[in-house]
Every structure is written in C-alpha cells, then in structure tokens.
Scaffold this motif. Structure first.
Motif, short mmCIF file in Angstrom:
data_model
loop_
_atom_site.label_atom_id
_atom_site.label_comp_id
_atom_site.label_asym_id
_atom_site.label_seq_id
_atom_site.Cartn_x
_atom_site.Cartn_y
_atom_site.Cartn_z
N ASP A 171 -84.98 -34.20 -15.00
CA ASP A 171 -85.30 -35.78 -15.47
C ASP A 171 -84.05 -36.29 -16.72
O ASP A 171 -84.41 -36.73 -17.58
N TRP A 172 -82.92 -35.48 -16.35
CA TRP A 172 -81.69 -35.83 -17.45
C TRP A 172 -80.62 -36.25 -16.74
O TRP A 172 -80.03 -35.86 -15.67
N SER A 173 -79.78 -37.13 -17.60
CA SER A 173 -78.32 -37.51 -16.95
C SER A 173 -77.35 -36.66 -17.74
O SER A 173 -77.51 -36.50 -18.80
N VAL A 231 -78.12 -47.03 -10.86
CA VAL A 231 -78.47 -46.01 -11.60
C VAL A 231 -79.95 -46.39 -12.20
O VAL A 231 -80.96 -45.31 -12.26
N GLN A 232 -80.22 -47.57 -12.65
CA GLN A 232 -81.49 -47.96 -12.96
C GLN A 232 -82.73 -47.87 -12.00
O GLN A 232 -83.66 -47.38 -12.33
N ILE A 272 -83.27 -43.84 -11.46
CA ILE A 272 -83.71 -42.86 -12.56
C ILE A 272 -85.44 -42.64 -12.83
O ILE A 272 -85.83 -41.86 -13.36
N HIS A 321 -82.05 -37.59 -21.88
CA HIS A 321 -82.95 -37.86 -20.95
C HIS A 321 -83.30 -39.30 -20.60
O HIS A 321 -82.85 -40.15 -21.29
N ARG A 322 -83.75 -39.36 -19.28
CA ARG A 322 -83.69 -40.64 -18.63
C ARG A 322 -84.55 -41.76 -19.13
O ARG A 322 -84.57 -43.00 -18.66
N SER A 323 -85.60 -41.07 -19.72
CA SER A 323 -86.60 -42.20 -20.37
C SER A 323 -85.90 -42.98 -21.35
O SER A 323 -86.48 -44.10 -21.60
N TYR A 375 -83.74 -44.98 -20.75
CA TYR A 375 -83.21 -46.21 -20.11
C TYR A 375 -84.51 -47.02 -19.34
O TYR A 375 -84.24 -48.12 -19.26
N ARG A 376 -85.75 -46.25 -19.68
CA ARG A 376 -86.57 -47.05 -18.75
C ARG A 376 -87.88 -47.27 -19.57
O ARG A 376 -88.83 -47.96 -19.26
#
Length: 447
Positions: free
Chosen positions: A399-401, A383-384, A387, A33-35, A37-38
């Motif tokens: 919202d997934w990588s 990527v950052q 996302i 899940h991209r959360s 990273y952020r």
C-alpha cells in the motif's frame, strides 16, 4: 527503517515528519503511503495545518483592475470576496454576512460599491464597513457595535508582482519569506512584458476526481512527459521541432516549492521559435529578445527566455511558463476531488495576431481540451481509482507509492534531472512536516 544520512546531506531538507513517508538513505528509496491520498483524516489535517496556516494564492490583481471590481471564489474551503475597494485597495473578505452567516455575494464577478445580503438586507461598503442596517433603532447605536459587524477580512493579504496571496492565520511569516527562492521566478515571468503583464478576462474551471497532491506530483513529474503525451510529442516532431529530455532539471526551492526547467519540450511565444509558430513570429522573436536584453540585461533576459518553467508554490499555485503563460490554482474539495482554476497571463499591448497565436498555442497543450491536460487528468484520476486496490491489504508493504527515481541526486544538492522525482520528494518532505503525525492513520513504516 534506516535513516542514516550522508555526511554532506542537508538534514533539515531531507527530514520527514510522519510515518506516511518512508525514505531509506542506504537503499535510496522513497515511498508515500496511499492513505495520504484517500483518507478523510489526512484531508482534515491538511485543512487545518496547511490551508489554515499557510499563505495561499488568491488571484492576480489585474483580475480586478477597476475600483469596485470583485470576484468570488473558494480558497481552502472558505468562500471569499476578492475586491478592489472604492479607493483602489485590494481586499479579501469572508463571503459570509456578519449578521447570520449567509453567503453575502452570490454573483461570481461584477462591480459594486456595496454588498447587500438578500436575507435581511444588511449592506456593506466594498471597504468593509456597515453601510445600511434595516430597523437600526432595534440595535445598539454605539460605534463599537457598528464596527463589530463589519465584513470579516482575511488575517493577512500581500501582493508580489501582481500575484495576490492571503492567509487565514495571522502567525504566518512575511510573504517573501514564505516564497523564498520562488519569488524570483515569479518576478521573471512578471518582467516578460515591457509594459507589464495582465490576466485575460475569463477563467478555465474544471473538477478532477483525484487528490490535490496528485496534481502537484503531475506538474513536477518530467518522467511522464514522453509516454503520457506521446500524441503531442509526435505532433511536435512532425512539425519539425526536436523534442528532448536532455539538459533539463528539477529544483527543490525549499519549503515545498518546486521548479522544472525545460529546454526541449516546446518553443516559447516571443522567445524560442518552433515551426508551428510561423515565419512572422520567427522574425518578431529576434526583436523581442533584443528588447528584453536591453531592458533586463543580457544574462537576465537569457535566463528568462531560453527555458520554459513549471513553478509550484506551496500549496496551491502552479505557474506554467511554457509556450504561453498559464496560472493554475488548486482547490481541494474532498480527498478524491480537486477543483482547478486557470487564467492566461499575457503581455500588455502585444499585437492582436500574437495574442491570437498565444491563445491558440495554449489551448493546444495546457488548456483543458488540449493535447496534454486531458492526458494528465486521466492519469491522476486513474491513480485515485487505483489506490483503493491496496487499501487494507494483508501485505501492508503493497500500500505504498514509489518515488525513488533519482534519489541519489538529493544527496548531491537541490537540483536533479527533470525526469527524476526529486521535486515530488521535496514537496512530500515539506508536506509531512506541516501535517505531522495523524492519529488513526499509520503507514507502518519498516514493514
């Protein structure tokens, strides 16, 4: 979400520990899940559960070769003094005066017997003891007070093959237990020089506008090499070196450590010739390999020399044993910012012309201005930036990588192709077990 494991799978190795990781063993898919990273909540949990409770790479002992030598740097968000004291012992202190917490040493490097705080002039020996206390009559005179205001050392410090590791929590396992299989790959690199290895003076330091885990993924991702670095690949082919992804592998070394073994991406100074090294180096390689074979044994020497390696030691050490040798250290600053430090590791006593070739070759690829590193930085900064597009999107499944490439190989064992994503998955599985479930952050697995 189906989590049925194949009968011969290692369930501990393949398990996940929170809902930010979605793996399905029937469909052979793996997503993050991209959360992860952020989100600040994820970053803060990492600070506590990973950086605060794991062995971290601090530096190489050859950075401080002389008694009194010191460096300052931040590891896991904590300012530190990395020093060899007057008796020759390697130490690491929190870079904060015990009096009021002022940054004690404001130089990046140097040589000294004492550190003095500029605020109130308290002074400390490089072995940590209080050396001078202005107006000492105003303080208790007993030894207990003096001892209580010594410099604060990190909870643990240990050294493997010159690589210095620290931990801020005393409950970590022995260093070699933490390193596991990664320890021998460090030993391989350390044994290349018959007179030992040393870091060169100076440091490459740069900031990346991306999450630290993207740097790990990039290093363990052989899939991106040809498309992302097509300029470098074209350059090598023009020089007469045949670039290939065949017979190259990624290894899950356990506990989040990973390894890429690469035979077709480049030559190696002193070990594997390629045309851009020149005829003089071609002749030297014959003698260098013979020396290694005699000293280490033919099989061990061949294992070290025949293939390049990218080793990741969880969570902050990358060792690029490629054309040249680069130690890279990751320092997360915030969810979207990572500081990177890099040093060159070289053989003691190698000829000046070989040293010059080594540094030129390093700079051409893994250096911050080379043909690879700027590509990599742009990739994970992209990527950052990207996302955020799917954050809070109504269709949660967007919202997934995806990191499913080659997942079937995970069932067979801890080795897969370098162009698959197995080493990335092994990192994420260990990461998820370390951080656990995070309140307020939910990947909503199964949607």
């Amino acid at each position: 979400m189906t989590t049925t494991l194949p009968n011969h799978a290692d369930t501990d190795r393949l398990a996940v520990g929170n809902s930010l990781i979605a793996q399905d063993w029937e469909d052979l898919t793996f997503k993050v899940h991209r959360s992860a990273y952020r989100e600040n909540a994820v970053f803060n949990r990492e600070r506590n559960e990973i950086w605060g409770r794991t062995w971290l790479y601090l530096g190489h002992e050859t950075e401080i070769p002389v008694n009194g030598d010191f460096k300052t740097r931040t590891i896991g968000g904590r300012p530190l003094i990395f020093v060899r004291d007057s008796k020759g012992e390697v130490r690491a202190y929190l870079n904060a005066c015990p009096h009021r917490g002022t940054i004690l040493c404001r130089e990046t490097e140097g040589r000294t017997r004492t550190f003095q705080c500029f605020y109130h002039a308290w002074a400390f020996r490089n072995s940590g003891e209080l050396a001078a206390l202005p107006d000492s009559d105003a303080y208790p005179t007993d030894s207990a007070f003096v001892d209580s205001v010594s410099l604060r050392e990190v909870a643990r410090l240990d050294i493997h093959e010159g690589f210095v590791f620290i931990a801020f929590h005393d409950g970590v396992p022995p260093l070699l237990d933490h390193l596991g299989k990664a320890a021998d790959y460090i030993s391989m690199t350390a044994s290349i020089g018959k007179d030992g290895m040393t870091t060169l003076p100076g440091i490459q330091k740069y900031s990346v506008r991306g999450n630290w885990k993207l740097a790990v993924e990039n290093a363990m991702d052989g899939y991106h090499f040809a498309p992302t670095h097509n300029t470098f690949v074209g350059y090598l082919r023009e020089t007469g070196f045949a670039v290939t992804d065949h017979d190259q592998y990624a290894h899950d070394l356990g506990d989040g450590h990973g390894l890429l073994v690469l035979t077709g991406h480049n030559g190696r100074i002193g070990m594997v010739w390629e045309p851009r090294f020149g005829e003089t180096e071609k002749e030297r390689i014959v003698g260098k390999r013979a020396e290694m074979s005699e000293r280490l044994g033919a099989d061990r020497a061949a294992t070290i020399a025949d293939a390049s390696r990218i080793l990741f030691v969880f969570p902050n050490l990358l060792l690029f044993d490629l054309e040249a040798l680069t130690i890279r250290q990751l320092e997360p600053v915030e969810p979207g910012v990572t500081d990177v430090r890099a040093w060159q590791l070289v053989e003691n006593g190698e000829p000046d012309d070989v040293r010059a070739l080594r540094l030129k070759t390093m700079a051409s690829f893994v250096g911050p201005g080379g043909l690879a590193t700027p590509d990599d930085i742009e990739a994970y900064e992209a990527v950052q930036r990207g996302i955020v597009a799917t954050a809070g999107f109504d269709a949660e499944q967007f919202d997934w990588s995806d990191m499913s490439r080659g997942m079937a190989d995970d069932v067979a064992g801890p080795r897969g192709r370098s162009t698959d994503e197995g080493a990335m998955r092994s990192f994420w599985r260990h990461w998820s077990k370390r951080v656990g479930e995070i309140a307020g952050v939910n990947g909503k697995v199964g949607q």
